[in-house]
Design a protein around this motif. Structure first.
Motif, short mmCIF file in Angstrom:
data_model
loop_
_atom_site.label_atom_id
_atom_site.label_comp_id
_atom_site.label_asym_id
_atom_site.label_seq_id
_atom_site.Cartn_x
_atom_site.Cartn_y
_atom_site.Cartn_z
N THR A 103 -58.88 16.05 -87.65
CA THR A 103 -57.46 15.68 -87.77
C THR A 103 -57.18 14.34 -87.09
N LYS A 104 -58.04 13.98 -86.17
CA LYS A 104 -57.89 12.69 -85.48
C LYS A 104 -59.28 12.20 -85.13
N PRO A 105 -59.56 10.90 -85.23
CA PRO A 105 -60.91 10.44 -84.86
C PRO A 105 -61.19 10.69 -83.37
N LEU A 106 -62.46 10.91 -83.07
CA LEU A 106 -62.84 11.16 -81.68
C LEU A 106 -63.10 9.84 -80.96
N GLU A 107 -62.93 9.87 -79.64
CA GLU A 107 -63.29 8.70 -78.84
C GLU A 107 -64.77 8.77 -78.49
N ASP A 108 -65.38 7.62 -78.42
CA ASP A 108 -66.78 7.56 -77.97
C ASP A 108 -66.85 7.90 -76.49
N GLY A 109 -67.97 8.45 -76.08
CA GLY A 109 -68.18 8.66 -74.65
C GLY A 109 -67.29 9.73 -74.04
N LYS A 110 -66.92 10.74 -74.83
CA LYS A 110 -66.12 11.83 -74.29
C LYS A 110 -66.76 13.16 -74.64
N SER A 140 -64.71 15.16 -49.19
CA SER A 140 -63.58 15.56 -50.02
C SER A 140 -63.13 14.43 -50.93
N GLU A 141 -63.26 13.20 -50.46
CA GLU A 141 -62.93 12.08 -51.33
C GLU A 141 -63.86 12.06 -52.55
N LEU A 142 -65.15 12.28 -52.31
CA LEU A 142 -66.09 12.28 -53.43
C LEU A 142 -65.77 13.40 -54.42
N ARG A 143 -65.41 14.57 -53.87
CA ARG A 143 -65.07 15.68 -54.76
C ARG A 143 -63.84 15.36 -55.59
N ASN A 144 -62.85 14.73 -54.94
CA ASN A 144 -61.64 14.36 -55.69
C ASN A 144 -61.97 13.38 -56.80
N ARG A 145 -62.74 12.37 -56.44
CA ARG A 145 -63.07 11.35 -57.44
C ARG A 145 -63.81 11.98 -58.62
N ALA A 146 -64.76 12.86 -58.29
CA ALA A 146 -65.55 13.47 -59.35
C ALA A 146 -64.67 14.33 -60.24
N ALA A 147 -63.69 15.00 -59.65
CA ALA A 147 -62.80 15.85 -60.44
C ALA A 147 -61.93 15.00 -61.37
N VAL A 148 -61.43 13.90 -60.86
CA VAL A 148 -60.61 13.00 -61.67
C VAL A 148 -61.42 12.47 -62.84
N HIS A 149 -62.61 12.05 -62.52
CA HIS A 149 -63.57 11.52 -63.46
C HIS A 149 -63.83 12.54 -64.59
N MET A 150 -64.00 13.81 -64.24
CA MET A 150 -64.18 14.85 -65.25
C MET A 150 -62.95 14.97 -66.14
N GLU A 151 -61.78 14.89 -65.53
CA GLU A 151 -60.55 15.01 -66.31
C GLU A 151 -60.48 13.93 -67.39
N HIS A 152 -60.94 12.74 -67.04
CA HIS A 152 -60.89 11.65 -68.00
C HIS A 152 -61.95 11.78 -69.08
N LEU A 153 -63.04 12.46 -68.74
CA LEU A 153 -64.16 12.52 -69.68
C LEU A 153 -64.15 13.74 -70.59
N VAL A 154 -63.44 14.78 -70.16
CA VAL A 154 -63.41 16.00 -70.97
C VAL A 154 -62.03 16.14 -71.60
N LEU A 155 -61.97 16.02 -72.93
CA LEU A 155 -60.69 16.04 -73.64
C LEU A 155 -60.60 17.29 -74.52
N ASP A 156 -59.36 17.61 -74.92
CA ASP A 156 -59.19 18.71 -75.87
C ASP A 156 -59.56 18.23 -77.26
N PHE A 157 -60.24 19.09 -77.98
CA PHE A 157 -60.67 18.75 -79.34
C PHE A 157 -59.44 18.67 -80.25
N PRO A 158 -59.33 17.59 -81.04
CA PRO A 158 -58.11 17.40 -81.83
C PRO A 158 -57.95 18.39 -82.97
N GLY A 159 -59.06 18.95 -83.47
CA GLY A 159 -58.94 19.91 -84.57
C GLY A 159 -59.65 19.42 -85.82
N ILE A 160 -59.90 20.36 -86.71
CA ILE A 160 -60.64 20.02 -87.93
C ILE A 160 -60.01 20.81 -89.08
#
Length: 512
Positions: A450-457, A420-440
């Motif tokens: 509308t805003k520059p994108l971050e690398d590695g997301k 369960s710890e690994l699942r939690n960590r992986a979920a947190v990790h996904m939250e940080h890596l998957v962002l909402d698209f700022p728009g075009i």
RNA sequence: GGGCCUGUGGGUUAGUCUGGCCUAUGCUAGAUGGUUUGGGACCAUUUGACCCUGGUUCAAAUCCAGGCAGGCCCA
């Protein structure tokens, strides 16, 4: 002062493992330091599997086989070589389908620069046998549709033969010209493929749903989430009606496709003349599906769960789940017999254990097994013998003494806690890596973010446009569409390009 | 497909530009013996390398050509 002593030689302390922050260095280093593979075999993209890595792969295969068994698939083993003329059959199918698709699909859904389909460019050829040149060259399977569908018509005669649910776990070959990476992009691939044939489209539909469940069960055991998407038309496997893909987001923000399942309808059946006689005595074409996974699953495990200290294996696939370390055995002759007894108890309970009785200081052993990602380490020394206890260290962190009487409960709970710890960590990790698209936005000089994108997301967005809208986004972001996510938005959102309200969720990512 | 870079013991690294004191450096790992052992111990002894094939030269790890292998960037 203490800190200074401890940090005296940081390179040595880490055995040369780069920080995981620099994932592109960390990953290739860790697969060798943890002894999963040896990359020194002198052919690009063909690593030697070391016993520890192979065992982990076999355990993943074991989980897959259990799922295949549960769902009534049977294991086959097809030849590695395929005669050239069968490729022609496949090519004919692909070009027919391409034509059909061009006629039957909204032209907006097609890309002009669509590459020559299939694996034609990346197959290895066998053109000689001994001294003789072969009149009919053969190639190494890049996947097994062709050899399998050559045999299926011989086996399927009546509706009673259906559904035919097959799978095999074999090596396949693809001549990759790009940079190779252990487990992620290789030339000899440890590959799982399930191929099924059904009476009708509904049968194949049901199979696709079953495949989705199998993937989720495996992801659960491997303790990480993934994005499941229906690939865009232009990214669909040749000959498939549609392709669903499972993408894992690696720490550098690149997505790794670890599984795909394709619905072929009756397209391949028509090319290979796969027919059966129904209850009315009518001849019908089968509907087919395939489901593929590979050693990339292990690559995802490494990338998802590892840290600066090394690998962390999910307990279900850890080649060693508990390592037992006798301490100061020279001071008390009961240490070794006692720890062997504990090992026997754990083995009888079905755990994978190893007694590390090497003549090393305990610290060195801890570091060794941390690098290799063993979930639990159990220490037993003279002190514990007196108190009737043992010391348990968890790879995910924490160390405590427990009563030997409680052994099996403690181990079972600790392995569960690790999962369960690994699942939690992986979920947190996904939250940080998957962002909402700022728009075009469209302005006089073209489309602008509308805003520059971050690398590695990875960016998620509501999207309901056609192919040219997709190209606008891909061009503006330098990222690629994964396709329609299986989890759509609960409430309609405005499409990033057209503004139309939609619940379709899509992801833009850089793919491996 | 186009361009750039690299190759030294098992790993890592010095030396290559400027050819010779290189009989090739350090660390690490390995072997043997001894002292050690509750989070990376130490001493002594010891094994082990210039990618391959040619060329230039009195002399090549070093320069040149080709091959093989690896890496990076761009289409």
């Amino acid at each position: 002062m203490l800190a200074r002593t401890f940090m005296a030689s940081p390179d040595k302390a880490k055995r040369g493992i780069p920080s995981k922050e620099d994932f592109n260095l960390w990953y290739p280093a860790i697969v060798e330091i943890a002894d999963l593979v040896d990359k020194r075999y002198p052919i690009k993209g063909m690593d030697v599997w070391k016993p520890y890595g192979w065992k982990a792969m076999m355990l993943i295969d074991g989980l897959t086989r259990a799922e295949m068994d549960r769902t009534g698939h049977e294991e086959y083993n097809f030849p590695l070589l395929v005669p050239e003329d069968l490729l022609e059959k496949e090519n004919r199918l692909v070009s027919l389908l391409k034509k059909a698709r061009e006629e039957g699909v909204d032209p907006d859904e097609l890309r002009l620069d669509e590459e020559e389909a299939g694996f034609k460019k990346e197959v290895y050829w066998v053109k000689h046998a001994g001294e003789n040149e072969l009149e009919l060259p053969m190639f190494l399977r890049p996947t097994s549709e062709t050899p399998m569908y050559t045999m299926f018509p011989l086996w399927v005669r009546s509706h009673g033969d259906l559904p035919l649910k097959t799978f095999q776990i074999v090596n396949t070959f693809r001549y990759e010209t790009k940079q190779t990476r252990s487990f992620i992009r290789v030339r000899e691939i440890h590959f799982f493929e399930a191929h099924t044939a059904h009476k009708d489209q509904e049968g194949a539909d049901a199979q696709i749903e079953e495949d989705a469940v199998i993937v989720q069960n495996l992801l659960h055991d491997l303790c990480f989430p993934a994005i499941v998407s229906k690939r865009p038309v232009w990214d669909t496997f040749p000959g498939a009606w549609f392709s669903n893909a499972v993408d894992v987001v690696m720490p550098n923000g690149r997505t790794l496709q670890v599984a795909t399942y394709h619905h072929y309808k009756d397209q391949w059946a028509k090319a290979f003349d796969l027919k059966y006689e129904d209850t009315e005595g009518q001849s019908q074409f089968c509907h087919q599906t395939t489901f593929g996974m590979s050693e990339r699953m292990l690559g995802a495990v490494v990338g998802m769960h590892g840290d600066d200290a090394g690998l962390i294996f999910p307990p279900k696939i850890a080649p060693i789940q508990i390592v037992l370390m006798p301490v100061a055995q020279h001071l008390d002759e009961d240490v070794i017999p006692s720890i062997n007894k504990i090992a026997d108890t754990l083995k009888s309970a079905g755990y994978r254990v190893k007694v590390d009785d090497r003549d090393l200081r305990p610290g060195a052993k801890h570091y060794d097994w941390e690098i290799k990602g063993v979930p639990l380490r159990l220490e037993l020394g003279p002190r514990d013998l007196k108190s009737g206890q043992f010391v348990l260290s968890m790879r995910t962190g924490g160390k405590a003494s427990h009563d030997v009487d409680e052994l099996l409960n403690v181990i079972s709970d600790s392995l569960d806690a690790t999962e369960s710890e690994l699942r939690n960590r992986a979920a947190v990790h996904m939250e940080h890596l998957v962002l909402d698209f700022p728009g075009i936005e469209q302005s006089s000089d073209g489309w602008k973010l509308t805003k520059p994108l971050e690398d590695g997301k990875v960016y998620q967005l509501a999207f309901d446009g056609n192919d040219s809208d997709a190209e606008i986004l891909e061009k503006a972001t330098g990222l690629t569409f994964l396709g329609d996510c299986i989890d759509s938005y609960n409430e309609p959102q405005p499409c990033a390009v057209t503004g139309r309200m939609t619940t379709r969720k899509q992801h833009l990512a850089r793919m491996y």
